[in-house]
Design a protein around this motif. Sequence first.
Motif, short mmCIF file in Angstrom:
data_model
loop_
_atom_site.label_atom_id
_atom_site.label_comp_id
_atom_site.label_asym_id
_atom_site.label_seq_id
_atom_site.Cartn_x
_atom_site.Cartn_y
_atom_site.Cartn_z
N ALA A 237 0.84 -1.20 0.00
CA ALA A 237 0.00 0.00 0.00
C ALA A 237 0.87 1.25 0.00
O ALA A 237 1.98 1.24 0.52
N VAL A 238 0.34 2.33 -0.58
CA VAL A 238 0.99 3.63 -0.58
C VAL A 238 -0.03 4.64 -0.09
O VAL A 238 -1.18 4.66 -0.55
N PHE A 239 0.38 5.47 0.85
CA PHE A 239 -0.50 6.51 1.39
C PHE A 239 0.16 7.87 1.15
O PHE A 239 1.37 8.02 1.27
N TYR A 240 -0.66 8.86 0.83
CA TYR A 240 -0.18 10.20 0.54
C TYR A 240 -0.71 11.19 1.58
O TYR A 240 -1.71 10.92 2.25
N TYR A 241 -0.05 12.34 1.67
CA TYR A 241 -0.54 13.40 2.55
C TYR A 241 -1.89 13.88 2.04
O TYR A 241 -2.16 13.88 0.84
N ASP A 242 -2.74 14.31 2.95
CA ASP A 242 -4.08 14.80 2.63
C ASP A 242 -3.97 16.11 1.85
O ASP A 242 -3.45 17.10 2.35
N ARG A 243 -4.46 16.12 0.62
CA ARG A 243 -4.32 17.30 -0.24
C ARG A 243 -5.19 18.46 0.22
O ARG A 243 -4.88 19.61 -0.08
N ARG A 244 -6.27 18.19 0.94
CA ARG A 244 -7.10 19.31 1.41
C ARG A 244 -6.33 20.19 2.37
O ARG A 244 -6.42 21.42 2.31
N LYS A 245 -5.55 19.59 3.25
CA LYS A 245 -4.76 20.37 4.20
C LYS A 245 -3.62 21.10 3.49
O LYS A 245 -3.28 22.22 3.84
N LEU A 246 -3.06 20.46 2.48
CA LEU A 246 -2.01 21.12 1.70
C LEU A 246 -2.57 22.29 0.91
O LEU A 246 -1.89 23.30 0.72
N ARG A 247 -3.81 22.18 0.47
CA ARG A 247 -4.46 23.28 -0.25
C ARG A 247 -4.64 24.48 0.68
O ARG A 247 -4.42 25.63 0.27
N LEU A 248 -5.02 24.23 1.92
CA LEU A 248 -5.15 25.33 2.88
C LEU A 248 -3.81 26.01 3.15
O LEU A 248 -3.74 27.23 3.26
#
Length: 168
Positions: A11-22
């Motif tokens: 499995a690969v997990f990424y950082y949450d893009r919603r928080k990065l957008r903020l």
Amino acid sequence: MKKNKPKPLYAVFYYDRRKLRLLLAFNLCMLALLIIFGQAVFYPLIPLGLLVILLWFVATLAAAHVYFFPQKLILVTDDEIKIDRGAPLKWRNVREAEELIGRQRIIVLKPVEGYRCRLTFMQRICQYSRFTAFSIPLYAMTESDQEKIREIVAAHTLFNRQPKNDQK
């Protein structure tokens, strides 16, 4: 001559893009405010103001980079787990895992006694804290990814989802 076979990816997990957008939106707004009102704020010290604007511009570029190019948070194989850019930890070297619930949720992977490996600078800093060198930041993931990583950790090691009473 024996070739190294690539490890099967689980499995690969990424950082949450919603928080990065903020984060990107905040940096863009602050950069705009600094450019518009910078002369009034830094009038006696214009070179210092230019330095602040330059540094904020670099921070905005960094925030744009991590937003537009997804950053891997966790790589899981059948044999090991690699958190962020840290050293990989083999599942057989994990004594237990515990979820800490405080201001932010974190899964702490506790290695077996005497486990040694080459650690990154950040892992060396965290090594003797309550988070250890191998901690999974649940707060940086989406809710569905949080549940998936909990299931994976529980399948590979003893996992205590209940926080201890002494943590606030």
